[in-house]
Design a protein around this motif. Structure first.
Motif, PDB file in Angstrom:
ATOM      1  N   ILE A 132       0.940  -1.330   0.095  1.00  0.00           N
ATOM      2  CA  ILE A 132      -0.110  -0.090  -0.071  1.00  0.00           C
ATOM      3  C   ILE A 132       0.948   1.046   0.000  1.00  0.00           C
ATOM      4  N   GLU A 133       1.836   1.309   0.931  1.00  0.00           N
ATOM      5  CA  GLU A 133       2.790   2.375   0.892  1.00  0.00           C
ATOM      6  C   GLU A 133       3.528   2.577  -0.444  1.00  0.00           C
ATOM      7  N   ALA A 134       4.163   1.483  -1.055  1.00  0.00           N
ATOM      8  CA  ALA A 134       4.672   1.817  -2.408  1.00  0.00           C
ATOM      9  C   ALA A 134       3.470   2.202  -3.631  1.00  0.00           C
ATOM     10  N   THR A 135       2.497   1.668  -3.352  1.00  0.00           N
ATOM     11  CA  THR A 135       1.083   2.106  -4.194  1.00  0.00           C
ATOM     12  C   THR A 135       1.104   3.600  -4.152  1.00  0.00           C
ATOM     13  N   LYS A 136       0.891   4.078  -3.061  1.00  0.00           N
ATOM     14  CA  LYS A 136       0.578   5.472  -2.529  1.00  0.00           C
ATOM     15  C   LYS A 136       1.888   6.226  -3.165  1.00  0.00           C
ATOM     16  N   ALA A 137       2.955   5.868  -2.911  1.00  0.00           N
ATOM     17  CA  ALA A 137       4.367   6.664  -3.703  1.00  0.00           C
ATOM     18  C   ALA A 137       4.015   6.727  -5.304  1.00  0.00           C
ATOM     19  N   ASN A 138       3.572   5.750  -5.928  1.00  0.00           N
ATOM     20  CA  ASN A 138       3.222   5.655  -7.187  1.00  0.00           C
ATOM     21  C   ASN A 138       2.194   6.605  -7.783  1.00  0.00           C
ATOM     22  N   ILE A 139       1.245   6.491  -6.644  1.00  0.00           N
ATOM     23  CA  ILE A 139       0.064   7.409  -7.126  1.00  0.00           C
ATOM     24  C   ILE A 139       0.540   9.020  -6.855  1.00  0.00           C
ATOM     25  N   GLU A 140       1.245   9.242  -5.848  1.00  0.00           N
ATOM     26  CA  GLU A 140       1.904  10.590  -5.573  1.00  0.00           C
ATOM     27  C   GLU A 140       2.866  11.021  -6.874  1.00  0.00           C
ATOM     28  N   ALA A 141       3.603   9.961  -7.563  1.00  0.00           N
ATOM     29  CA  ALA A 141       4.597  10.277  -8.398  1.00  0.00           C
ATOM     30  C   ALA A 141       3.676  10.755  -9.699  1.00  0.00           C
ATOM     31  N   LEU A 142       2.620   9.906 -10.213  1.00  0.00           N
ATOM     32  CA  LEU A 142       1.821  10.065 -11.198  1.00  0.00           C
ATOM     33  C   LEU A 142       1.002  11.443 -11.097  1.00  0.00           C
ATOM     34  N   LYS A 143       0.673  11.830 -10.112  1.00  0.00           N
ATOM     35  CA  LYS A 143       0.134  13.147  -9.557  1.00  0.00           C
ATOM     36  C   LYS A 143       1.062  14.154  -9.976  1.00  0.00           C
ATOM     37  N   GLN A 144       2.271  13.894  -9.574  1.00  0.00           N
ATOM     38  CA  GLN A 144       3.099  15.220  -9.996  1.00  0.00           C
ATOM     39  C   GLN A 144       3.420  15.113 -11.071  1.00  0.00           C
ATOM     40  N   ARG A 145       3.593  13.823 -12.141  1.00  0.00           N
ATOM     41  CA  ARG A 145       3.836  13.565 -13.446  1.00  0.00           C
ATOM     42  C   ARG A 145       2.891  14.394 -14.295  1.00  0.00           C
ATOM     43  N   LEU A 146       1.694  14.251 -13.930  1.00  0.00           N
ATOM     44  CA  LEU A 146       0.584  14.680 -14.803  1.00  0.00           C
ATOM     45  C   LEU A 146       0.685  16.227 -15.064  1.00  0.00           C
ATOM     46  N   PRO A 147       0.798  17.157 -14.245  1.00  0.00           N
ATOM     47  CA  PRO A 147       0.988  18.616 -14.451  1.00  0.00           C
ATOM     48  C   PRO A 147       2.147  18.724 -15.250  1.00  0.00           C
ATOM     49  N   VAL A 148       3.297  17.869 -15.047  1.00  0.00           N
ATOM     50  CA  VAL A 148       4.583  18.192 -15.884  1.00  0.00           C
ATOM     51  C   VAL A 148       4.123  17.658 -17.316  1.00  0.00           C
ATOM     52  N   LEU A 149       3.475  16.710 -17.628  1.00  0.00           N
ATOM     53  CA  LEU A 149       3.030  16.369 -18.840  1.00  0.00           C
ATOM     54  C   LEU A 149       2.176  17.460 -19.504  1.00  0.00           C
ATOM     55  N   ARG A 150       1.000  18.023 -18.812  1.00  0.00           N
ATOM     56  CA  ARG A 150       0.334  18.973 -19.605  1.00  0.00           C
ATOM     57  C   ARG A 150       1.083  20.098 -19.737  1.00  0.00           C
ATOM     58  N   GLN A 151       2.145  20.585 -18.908  1.00  0.00           N
ATOM     59  CA  GLN A 151       2.955  21.673 -19.124  1.00  0.00           C
ATOM     60  C   GLN A 151       3.854  21.613 -20.262  1.00  0.00           C
ATOM     61  N   ALA A 152       4.590  20.223 -20.351  1.00  0.00           N
ATOM     62  CA  ALA A 152       5.289  19.927 -21.779  1.00  0.00           C
ATOM     63  C   ALA A 152       4.384  19.905 -23.169  1.00  0.00           C
ATOM     64  N   ALA A 153       3.254  19.335 -22.800  1.00  0.00           N
ATOM     65  CA  ALA A 153       2.193  19.379 -23.989  1.00  0.00           C
ATOM     66  C   ALA A 153       2.142  20.797 -24.666  1.00  0.00           C
ATOM     67  N   ARG A 154       1.726  21.562 -23.629  1.00  0.00           N
ATOM     68  CA  ARG A 154       1.423  23.016 -23.973  1.00  0.00           C
ATOM     69  C   ARG A 154       2.625  23.688 -24.649  1.00  0.00           C
ATOM     70  N   LEU A 155       3.973  23.572 -23.897  1.00  0.00           N
ATOM     71  CA  LEU A 155       5.181  24.041 -24.780  1.00  0.00           C
ATOM     72  C   LEU A 155       5.299  23.462 -26.049  1.00  0.00           C
ATOM     73  N   SER A 156       5.401  22.292 -25.952  1.00  0.00           N
ATOM     74  CA  SER A 156       5.578  21.527 -27.402  1.00  0.00           C
ATOM     75  C   SER A 156       4.411  21.999 -28.229  1.00  0.00           C
TER      76      SER A 156
END
Length: 455
Positions: A129-153
């Protein structure tokens, strides 16, 4: 007798000397008996006007007033096999003392390391569960980065499209200019050809004009090639813009899908963790229930299961315990017709089985060996036989305390005291089968008021 003579004869002398008088004389025993009868009649007449306490007879037994003080059956919380007895009948036990130890009979609990296994499962699931929470947190942080990279590209691709569109316009203008220049050069060459045919210009000038036409044609071809290349680059920029949009949309959707997948797994893992924890806690409690403990201090009345190795089911009663110091009361049963006349607080005269007593129901003050009590509880629902149950507590205000030797279940005879009436009225009532009479409807305070009056 006529008193002619001055000498008189006493009546006693005549009665003693004359036989006829002796026959007519009343015997002394008869006169004494008549006096006794007159005295008994006068006494009976006096007794008829003496006060008589109306009462309601009742029978019952000694019980405990509070439910927790009554004989208690101790059940087995889980099923098992009796392995060891720690008590015997009649023994006093304190609260928490071990009565019986039972063994396991279910195969899923045979593993001696079951608790350790369950704890390992709980810890492993917690780590997952702790590992899954860490993956969820990483994905939650990754999504804004992807959206920002998509806007720039996308901005970069859109700028490139604009750049190539301007270049197409520029090359198109250059091509049109070269086309006009080529057409002028072609017209000039036609005129020079006419002049050369007429011999007005030299061959050198004519060849120069031809060379200029060739140069203009070369420039037109180059301009056309640049224009076509610009169009192709513009189309490639549009395709690249669409590709960037599709690529980043796929990445974002994939990240969101992974996030939902991890969240779903986290929910299932938390459910499994709760199940593991529940099973672990249940197993801990089950292990504790291998030892059947005394719920309170008291005496072991009876063992309802015997021997060693006997299998008992879940909920089966193993032993019966009587609490050590119950609040004793008497449980009385009266007829339904008498219940409306009884109120809480009414005095009760009690005769316990095994205690010598002489109880005079109408005159409780002359009773010997009886004990006092007060009505505390009157049931609102009748028993199967139509009688009503009444609970009475000790009343040590004017009487000695109840004997310490009383046991729960001892037989009891009692009289519930009501109002005082003359003896003649009570006899008349009993002969006619009437219930005890009251001047007014009883209330809950009647018994208390009567007690206060006596004080």
């Amino acid at each position: 007798m006529l008193k002619i003579s001055k000498e008189s004869i006493e009546n006693e002398y005549i009665e003693r000397r004359v036989y006829a008088f002796r026959l007519l004389q009343t015997p002394r025993s008869a006169r004494n008996f008549a006096k006794v009868l007159v005295g008994l009649f006068a006494f009976s007449l006096l007794v008829l006007f003496l006060p008589w306490t109306q009462n309601i007879p009742a029978t019952g037994m000694v019980t405990a007033f509070y439910p927790q003080d009554r004989p208690q059956e101790v059940p087995a919380v889980i099923g098992g096999r009796i392995q060891q007895w720690y008590v015997q009948e009649g023994q006093f036990v304190n609260q928490g003392d071990t009565l019986v130890r039972i063994g396991e009979i279910k195969s899923e609990y045979f593993d001696p390391q079951l608790l350790e296994r369950l704890r390992e499962q709980v810890e492993a699931k917690e780590a997952a569960i702790e590992a899954t929470k860490a993956n969820i947190e990483a994905l939650k942080q990754r999504l804004p980065v992807l959206r920002q990279a998509a806007r720039l590209s996308l901005q970069k691709a859109e700028n490139k499209v604009k750049q190539y569109r301007l270049k197409v316009i520029s090359d198109s203008t250059n091509y049109q200019a070269q086309l006009v220049d080529y057409q002028l050069a072609e017209n000039q060459l036609a005129r020079y050809d006419t002049l050369y045919q007429k011999g007005l210009i030299s061959l050198t000038d004519y060849q120069k004009r031809q060379l200029k036409l060739q140069e203009s044609k070369a420039k037109l071809t180059a301009a056309e090639n640049y224009y076509l290349a610009s169009q192709q680059e513009y189309l490639n920029a549009l395709i690249e813009l669409s590709s960037v949009q599709a690529d980043y949309r796929e990445k974002i959707l994939k990240a969101e899908s992974e996030l939902r997948s991890y969240e779903s797994y986290l929910a299932n893992a938390q459910l499994e963790l709760a199940t593991y924890r529940n099973k672990y806690a249940s197993t801990v409690i089950r292990n504790q229930n291998y030892y059947i403990l005394a719920p309170q201090s008291g005496y072991v009345i009876k063992a309802l299961k015997q021997g060693l190795g006997e299998i008992i089911k879940e909920g089966d009663t193993v032993v019966e315990i009587q609490p050590a110091q119950p609040q004793k009361a008497v449980e009385l049963y009266v007829k339904a017709m008498d219940v409306p006349l009884i109120t809480p607080g009414r005095e009760v005269r009690i005769e316990f089985a095994g205690w010598p007593a002489f109880q005079f129901s109408g005159w409780p003050s002359v009773s010997v060996g009886t004990f006092g009590g007060r009505v505390k509880v009157i049931d609102y629902v009748s028993q199967p036989d139509g009688t009503y149950r009444i609970l009475a507590l000790p009343d040590a205000t004017h009487d000695p305390e109840w004997p310490e030797q009383l046991r729960i279940g001892s037989a009891v005879q009692a009289f519930i005291l009501l109002d005082d009436v003359p003896v003649w009225y009570e006899i008349w009532r009993q002969l006619n089968g009437f219930p005890p009479s009251l001047k007014e409807a009883p209330s809950a305070s009647d018994g208390k008021n009567k007690e206060e009056k006596k004080k």
